[in-house]
Motif scaffolding. Structure first.
Motif, PDB file in Angstrom:
ATOM      1  N   GLU A 102       2.235   1.758  -3.422  1.00 24.01           N
ATOM      2  CA  GLU A 102       1.445   2.184  -4.247  1.00 24.01           C
ATOM      3  C   GLU A 102       1.225   3.862  -4.224  1.00 24.01           C
ATOM      4  O   GLU A 102       1.124   4.738  -5.089  1.00 24.01           O
ATOM      5  CB  GLU A 102       0.117   1.482  -4.202  1.00 24.01           C
ATOM      6  CG  GLU A 102       0.004   0.319  -4.688  1.00 24.01           C
ATOM      7  CD  GLU A 102      -1.219  -0.600  -4.502  1.00 24.01           C
ATOM      8  OE1 GLU A 102      -2.171   0.042  -3.783  1.00 24.01           O
ATOM      9  OE2 GLU A 102      -1.348  -1.636  -4.820  1.00 24.01           O
ATOM     10  N   GLU A 103       1.161   4.300  -2.664  1.00 26.35           N
ATOM     11  CA  GLU A 103       0.854   5.602  -2.556  1.00 26.35           C
ATOM     12  C   GLU A 103       2.047   6.451  -2.905  1.00 26.35           C
ATOM     13  O   GLU A 103       1.872   7.576  -3.492  1.00 26.35           O
ATOM     14  CB  GLU A 103       0.578   5.764  -0.910  1.00 26.35           C
ATOM     15  CG  GLU A 103      -0.663   5.313  -0.455  1.00 26.35           C
ATOM     16  CD  GLU A 103      -0.738   5.329   1.073  1.00 26.35           C
ATOM     17  OE1 GLU A 103       0.302   5.571   1.623  1.00 26.35           O
ATOM     18  OE2 GLU A 103      -1.858   4.851   1.621  1.00 26.35           O
ATOM     19  N   LEU A 104       3.406   5.740  -2.733  1.00 24.99           N
ATOM     20  CA  LEU A 104       4.581   6.535  -3.279  1.00 24.99           C
ATOM     21  C   LEU A 104       4.434   6.722  -4.710  1.00 24.99           C
ATOM     22  O   LEU A 104       4.829   7.898  -5.127  1.00 24.99           O
ATOM     23  CB  LEU A 104       5.927   5.597  -2.614  1.00 24.99           C
ATOM     24  CG  LEU A 104       7.126   6.300  -3.104  1.00 24.99           C
ATOM     25  CD1 LEU A 104       7.338   7.788  -2.455  1.00 24.99           C
ATOM     26  CD2 LEU A 104       8.060   5.361  -2.719  1.00 24.99           C
ATOM     27  N   SER A 108       1.878   6.928  -6.494  1.00 26.52           N
ATOM     28  CA  SER A 108       1.027   7.882  -6.876  1.00 26.52           C
ATOM     29  C   SER A 108       1.409   9.127  -6.681  1.00 26.52           C
ATOM     30  O   SER A 108       1.382  10.158  -7.434  1.00 26.52           O
ATOM     31  CB  SER A 108      -0.133   7.630  -6.197  1.00 26.52           C
ATOM     32  OG  SER A 108      -1.458   8.489  -6.281  1.00 26.52           O
ATOM     33  N   SER A 109       2.107   9.525  -5.616  1.00 26.53           N
ATOM     34  CA  SER A 109       2.752  10.580  -5.230  1.00 26.53           C
ATOM     35  C   SER A 109       3.744  11.381  -6.174  1.00 26.53           C
ATOM     36  O   SER A 109       3.600  12.393  -6.725  1.00 26.53           O
ATOM     37  CB  SER A 109       3.486  10.723  -3.925  1.00 26.53           C
ATOM     38  OG  SER A 109       2.425  10.476  -2.697  1.00 26.53           O
ATOM     39  N   THR A 153       0.867  -1.228  -0.103  1.00 22.76           N
ATOM     40  CA  THR A 153       0.082  -0.012   0.110  1.00 22.76           C
ATOM     41  C   THR A 153       0.954   1.362   0.021  1.00 22.76           C
ATOM     42  O   THR A 153       0.539   2.339  -0.808  1.00 22.76           O
ATOM     43  CB  THR A 153      -0.912   0.050   1.074  1.00 22.76           C
ATOM     44  OG1 THR A 153      -1.735  -1.047   1.208  1.00 22.76           O
ATOM     45  CG2 THR A 153      -1.845   1.417   1.422  1.00 22.76           C
ATOM     46  N   ALA A 154       1.798   1.054   0.677  1.00 21.25           N
ATOM     47  CA  ALA A 154       2.908   2.272   0.895  1.00 21.25           C
ATOM     48  C   ALA A 154       3.462   2.750  -0.503  1.00 21.25           C
ATOM     49  O   ALA A 154       3.791   3.600  -0.854  1.00 21.25           O
ATOM     50  CB  ALA A 154       3.726   2.300   1.858  1.00 21.25           C
ATOM     51  N   GLU A 164       2.061  12.512  -9.441  1.00 23.55           N
ATOM     52  CA  GLU A 164       1.377  13.705  -9.023  1.00 23.55           C
ATOM     53  C   GLU A 164       2.532  14.818  -9.278  1.00 23.55           C
ATOM     54  O   GLU A 164       2.120  15.768  -9.692  1.00 23.55           O
ATOM     55  CB  GLU A 164       0.619  13.669  -7.885  1.00 23.55           C
ATOM     56  CG  GLU A 164       0.036  15.034  -7.510  1.00 23.55           C
ATOM     57  CD  GLU A 164      -0.747  15.332  -8.380  1.00 23.55           C
ATOM     58  OE1 GLU A 164      -1.441  16.685  -8.502  1.00 23.55           O
ATOM     59  OE2 GLU A 164      -1.298  14.275  -9.037  1.00 23.55           O
TER      60      GLU A 164
END
Length: 205
Positions: A185-187, A189-190, A182-183, A193
């Motif tokens: 994927e979030e990284l 995504s960041s 999860t971390a 962005e």
């Protein structure tokens, strides 16, 4: 202060030898197994239910909490063998049970309960008994089956606990992997962005 009797010999495996090695005296309690070792029994039902709650007896008995099969056949066989040795020696079973515990050099004191002066007198008589080496050997042999069965039960319990521990650790590891994923994927995504924002800034410039 540890439980030690003809029917509870588990401390002989590790604890008792360690105490002897370091000169630590042992006070044994439940030496008469709450009366189970006080006399010959025709059947266990002669005893109050409160005396039948240990793992020597079936977990289906009234008041029992361990919920296991118990080792009643082995316990009954051990008691019969002990009774036979006592009869041959012409000694009361309670005397023999106490004298057997005190015959162990690591045992410095035996705690034996009493409810009246008659039982107190019996206990005082018992501590003055001295069993022969042959009698001690006979008693050890008579209760080895019971001790072995208890050891197997304990081993099974430990194995079960270890299995639960491994299962718990596996679940925790799986949860950790999911957290890392999860971390990640979030990284990702960041980063995307940030890249988008940088691209927009370049167009404006």
């Amino acid at each position: 202060e540890l439980p030690y009797s003809l029917l509870t010999r588990g401390i002989e495996l590790e604890i008792l030898p360690l105490c002897r090695q370091h000169g630590i005296g042992i006070m044994s309690y439940m030496t008469l197994m709450q009366g189970v070792l006080s006399r010959r029994l025709a059947h266990f039902e002669e005893l109050p239910p409160v005396r039948l709650r240990t793992r020597h007896f079936a977990g289906t008995r009234l008041g029992s909490r361990h919920g296991e099969a118990g080792i009643e056949p082995q316990t009954q066989a051990a008691l019969e063998a002990i009774a036979g040795i006592c009869e041959d020696a012409r000694l009361p079973m309670s005397d023999v049970a106490v004298a057997w515990a005190l015959a162990n050099p690591a045992v410095t004191c035996v705690l034996a309960g009493c409810r009246n002066t008659a039982q107190l007198t019996e206990n005082l008589r018992a501590i003055r008994r001295t069993l022969t080496p042959a009698q001690v050997t006979q008693l050890n042999a008579a209760t080895e089956m019971e001790a072995s069965a208890r050891s197997m039960t304990t081993t099974a319990e430990e194995t079960s606990k270890q299995s639960l521990t491994v299962a718990s650790a596996t679940e925790q590891a799986s949860a950790n992997v999911e957290t890392v994923a999860t971390a990640s994927e979030e990284l990702t995504s960041s980063i995307k962005e940030i890249g988008r924002q940088v691209a927009q800034s370049s167009k404006i410039a």
